[in-house]
Design an enzyme around this catalytic site. Structure first.
Site, short mmCIF file in Angstrom:
data_model
loop_
_atom_site.label_atom_id
_atom_site.label_comp_id
_atom_site.label_asym_id
_atom_site.label_seq_id
_atom_site.Cartn_x
_atom_site.Cartn_y
_atom_site.Cartn_z
N ASP A 234 -8.94 -7.59 5.03
CA ASP A 234 -7.72 -7.59 5.73
C ASP A 234 -7.73 -8.27 7.20
O ASP A 234 -8.43 -7.61 8.00
CB ASP A 234 -6.99 -6.22 5.86
N ASP A 235 -6.70 -9.43 7.65
CA ASP A 235 -6.92 -9.66 8.91
C ASP A 235 -8.24 -10.50 9.43
O ASP A 235 -8.58 -10.36 10.86
CB ASP A 235 -6.34 -8.59 10.06
N CYS B 199 0.44 -9.66 6.05
CA CYS B 199 -0.43 -9.22 4.70
C CYS B 199 0.36 -9.28 3.23
O CYS B 199 -0.08 -9.84 2.48
CB CYS B 199 -0.48 -7.78 4.99
N HIS C 187 -0.26 -5.22 -0.84
CA HIS C 187 -0.01 -4.76 0.63
C HIS C 187 -0.15 -3.23 1.01
O HIS C 187 -0.94 -2.92 1.70
CB HIS C 187 1.07 -5.12 1.07
N ASP D 92 -6.61 -12.24 3.85
CA ASP D 92 -5.35 -12.74 3.49
C ASP D 92 -4.73 -13.47 4.45
O ASP D 92 -3.73 -14.45 4.28
CB ASP D 92 -4.14 -11.28 3.35
N HIS D 93 -5.16 -13.65 5.83
CA HIS D 93 -4.72 -14.40 6.74
C HIS D 93 -5.63 -14.23 8.02
O HIS D 93 -6.55 -13.24 8.04
CB HIS D 93 -3.28 -14.24 7.28
#
Length: 526
Positions: free
Chosen positions: A40-41, A80, A141, A349-350
């Protein structure tokens, strides 16, 4: 019977039996397992990606040495929920209308049905085609239990919903949504200490003690342990093991030993050139505002001049923490009977801004937000330690895994299989990929360029080869007009309305622009 005829008949029967036996053996060849790791992130601050000189990610770096790094991979949407819906459904946000996070519980409950009418989610497709599917942690998410009533269609087994019942622990984060992101700093964090309970107070960081964690471990350690337990079991059928880690998502907290890795005082902090925001269109400036009232950058600088350094150090510590959890899972796989027949894919995810373009979140169309690590390790592959700079999308993961596992093609997928690159990483495929943020704001990324167009017509153009930090917007330079026109061809021709809405709605970007027309643009954005 003539002896020659007898011999011929005997040989024919023997060949037929041998052929049948070979066919039978071919059918018995086991399909590869998949270990599917979501982070995540996590931006491009991974050692081998060479975007931060001091980041320490030994386990991801080792995996890259064993596999293939897609150095120019980009999310379909830089937030997300929208990113995960896109990757796991194989559908673009412009098809589903899923452009951002949806917090309304009633809306989330119909997500599965609405997307399922368009396509099956990735783990469901594997399960329908003979795989046991196991899910741990933050894959969707809200984790593997995002669609609780439909969980049996997605998972053979999964972790339970992650809940914290300790009210004192929840109080430290002022009941911030998402239990998996705790613990917060004991004092609530730097923004809370300075400004009180404001929106966006999760932008904070610092080391935490074991006694302040649920059961003495962080969410990601719990997830890693569950995945390791699954790898220790005997499996009679091929498995898809999804492992979702929550760090380095805010708050940037981790055990002290990961902060100790960044004890020196002179580590790299992204800088913003003077006047860098002057050539950014109005909606680009609105994107930079972030979540905190008055703008994230204004609040970060309002805490104090040392706060940016605290945030960068805390983010680095969280990266090394999640790298260690990934390492534990990979070590368990290497020691298991499945090591030689398992595909490993790691993705984020990003990305995440740490001050670039005066931004401190994801949710932009610039490189720190869209560019993510994407790593494939294939069993018995000779292509080890390879790096490709071709632009690829996270939408490409779904069709690639179907090809690698020799599963039936899913004609509804909107990504492209990465098999040509996996087979020949040295050969450029000259692809362009699209990232969409909120309604009708897009970025087109090629191997060397980025083109951005906002919903009001504002544009940006960057030559990444010579300007990797996207400092100079070249959109007004006529000599690059042909490049712009070429990239514009990849903008979507049709766009679904925002999810479950019949009409286009105003969002915070429109609200910022309307406010500025009356009161002027904040000085820090000029």
């Amino acid at each position: 019977m003539n002896i020659n005829k007898f011999i011929i008949i005997f040989l024919c029967i023997g060949c037929s039996l041998f052929s049948c036996q070979k066919k039978h053996q071919a059918k018995q060849q086991p399909k590869p397992n998949v270990v599917f790791i979501a982070v995540d992130d996590l931006n491009n601050w991974v050692g081998k990606m060479k975007r931060h000189p001091q980041v320490k990610t030994p386990n991801l770096d080792r995996l890259i040495d064993q596999g293939i790094l897609f150095n120019n991979a980009h999310t379909a949407s830089p937030v997300c929920q929208a990113s995960r819906i896109a990757l796991l459904s194989g559908l673009k946000p412009t098809t589903t209308g899923w452009y951002c996070n949806v917090w309304d519980k009633d809306l989330k409950e119909v997500t599965y049905d609405s997307i399922h009418q368009m396509n099956q989610f990735l783990p469901e497709y594997f399960k329908a085609n003979g795989y046991a599917t196991y899910g741990a942690g933050k894959l969707f998410h809200s984790g593997v239990m995002e669609f609780e009533k439909d969980a049996d269609q997605l998972w053979t087994d999964h972790t339970p919903a992650y809940k914290i019942t300790d009210q004192e622990m929840l109080k430290s984060g002022n009941h911030y949504g998402g239990d998996m992101f705790y613990p917060f700093p004991k004092d609530g964090g730097q923004l809370y200490q300075k400004f009180g309970k404001v929106k966006g107070l999760s932008l904070c960081g610092g080391p935490v003690e074991r006694k302040d964690m649920k059961d003495g471990v962080m969410h990601d350690e719990w997830v890693a342990d569950w995945a390791i337990e699954k790898l220790h079991k005997n499996h009679d059928e091929p498995f898809f093991l999804g492992v979702g880690f929550a760090r380095p998502h805010v708050p940037y907290t981790a055990p002290q030993e990961y902060f100790d890795l960044y004890a020196e005082d002179d580590f790299y902090i992204p800088s913003v050139a003077e006047g860098e925001m002057k050539d950014i269109p109005l909606y680009g400036k609105a994107v930079s505002m972030g979540l905190t009232p008055g703008g994230d950058h204004a609040k970060v600088m309002g805490v104090g001049e040392d706060f940016p350094k605290e945030l960068v150090r805390s983010y680095l510590a969280c990266i090394s923490f999640v790298d260690a959890q990934i390492g534990k899972v990979l070590e368990a796989l290497e020691k298991s009977p499945y090591a030689d027949n398992t595909i490993v894919v790691v993705w984020s995810d990003h990305g995440q801004h740490l001050g670039e373009k005066h931004s401190w979140r994801k949710m932009t169309l610039w490189e720190p937000s869209t560019n993510v690590p994407l790593i494939f390790k294939l069993p018995n592959s000779s292509a080890k330690g390879k790096v490709t700079n071709d632009a690829v999308s996270l939408l490409d993961v779904y069709p690639t895994l179907l090809d690698l596992c020799q599963l039936p093609q899913n004609e509804r997928l909107e990504g492209e299989s990465l098999m040509p690159i996996l087979n020949h990483p040295e050969q450029s495929q000259n692809r362009n990929v699209l990232t969409t943020w909120m309604y009708n704001n897009h970025s087109v990324r090629s191997k060397d360029w980025r083109y951005i167009k906002y919903r009001d017509g504002g544009e940006e153009l960057y030559y990444i080869q010579v300007d990797p930090l996207e400092k100079k917007n070249l959109i007004a330079d006529e000599k690059y007009s042909s490049i712009k026109e070429t990239l514009k061809k990849d903008l979507p021709q049709k766009m679904a309305n925002p999810f479950l809405m019949e009409d286009i709605y105003e969002d915070e970007l429109d609200n910022y622009v309307a406010e500025w027309e009356k009161e002027g643009i904040p000085e820090w954005l000029n």
